[in-house]
Design a protein around this motif. Structure first.
Motif, PDB file in Angstrom:
ATOM      1  N   MET A 159       0.823  -1.204   0.000  1.00 51.76           N
ATOM      2  CA  MET A 159       0.000   0.000   0.000  1.00 51.76           C
ATOM      3  C   MET A 159       0.860   1.259   0.000  1.00 51.76           C
ATOM      4  N   ARG A 185      -2.374  -6.190  -3.743  1.00 54.30           N
ATOM      5  CA  ARG A 185      -3.077  -4.920  -3.984  1.00 54.30           C
ATOM      6  C   ARG A 185      -4.589  -5.108  -3.887  1.00 54.30           C
ATOM      7  N   VAL A 194      -5.493  -5.347  -0.295  1.00 54.60           N
ATOM      8  CA  VAL A 194      -5.411  -4.025   0.323  1.00 54.60           C
ATOM      9  C   VAL A 194      -6.671  -3.224   0.035  1.00 54.60           C
TER      10      VAL A 194
END
Length: 216
Positions: A150, A177, A180
């Motif tokens: 992140m 990702r 996240v």
């Protein structure tokens, strides 16, 4: 926020002023607690969960109002009332964060307006605090590797660049990702960047700016 949710502290060494202000504020729907000195107020105040503001006389027998303001260090909004005000004193109080400075005798409409503005500030501050607390809670869900991903993604790096920095492959970064985004409850990179900026994660704004400058 309703008036009945809100508490107004009144600190004034004049008993008649305290009684008059208490009647006015109670008639407007506020809960009121009054004190005859700054020390009495400091002995009583605590971290109330309800929103609160302080109506404070500047001339007091122990600590004066400005000294109490410094002691409180912006813990709650302050509306000063005074019969001895001057421009430098007013400017100093406002610079230190006072919501307003009103001359005695205080007009009811002026005081109620100032208190209304003070509670608007309280509501905004509490909303910001709740938002930051929620963001930090979501950050706490991330694994150490997800936090690393992140922190790099919000600076504008591409997945392959993040993979190179972390010594892994782009496919792995894509998976991190996605997790996240889900854990941070955002649906776009722009939202993730805004969230990161709000909690100062990794100096995201400054790093993006440097990347953009380098690309020109």
């Amino acid at each position: 926020m309703t008036d009945s949710d809100s508490l107004v502290f009144v600190v004034d060494d004049d008993d008649s002023v305290r009684r008059a202000l208490a009647r006015l504020l109670q008639s407007a729907g506020y809960r009121v607690e009054t004190f005859d000195s700054a020390r009495a107020f400091l002995d009583r105040i605590r971290a109330d969960r309800c929103p609160a503001c302080l109506v404070l006389d500047i001339q007091l027998p122990d600590l004066n109002g400005l000294e109490l303001q410094r002691e409180l260090n912006a813990a709650l909004p302050i509306i000063f009332i005074t019969g001895y005000g001057d421009i430098p004193m007013t400017v100093g109080a406002m610079k230190a964060g006072a919501t307003d400075v009103l001359p005695k005798p205080v007009r009811d409409t002026d005081l109620l307006r100032a208190i209304g503005q003070a509670f608007e500030c309280v509501a905004q501050t509490r909303a910001v605090r709740r938002e930051l607390d929620a963001i930090r809670m979501r950050l706490g869900r991330l694994t150490p590797r997800e936090r690393e991903v992140m922190a790099l993604v919000v600076t504008g790096r591409l997945n392959k660049q993040v993979a190179g920095e972390l010594g892994t492959v782009e496919k792995t970064i894509k998976a991190h990702r996605a997790r996240v985004m889900a854990k941070m409850e955002v649906s776009s990179l722009a939202e993730l960047v805004r969230v990161a900026d709000k909690v100062g994660l990794g100096g995201a704004a400054e790093t993006r700016a440097s990347h953009q400058a380098a690309a020109i």
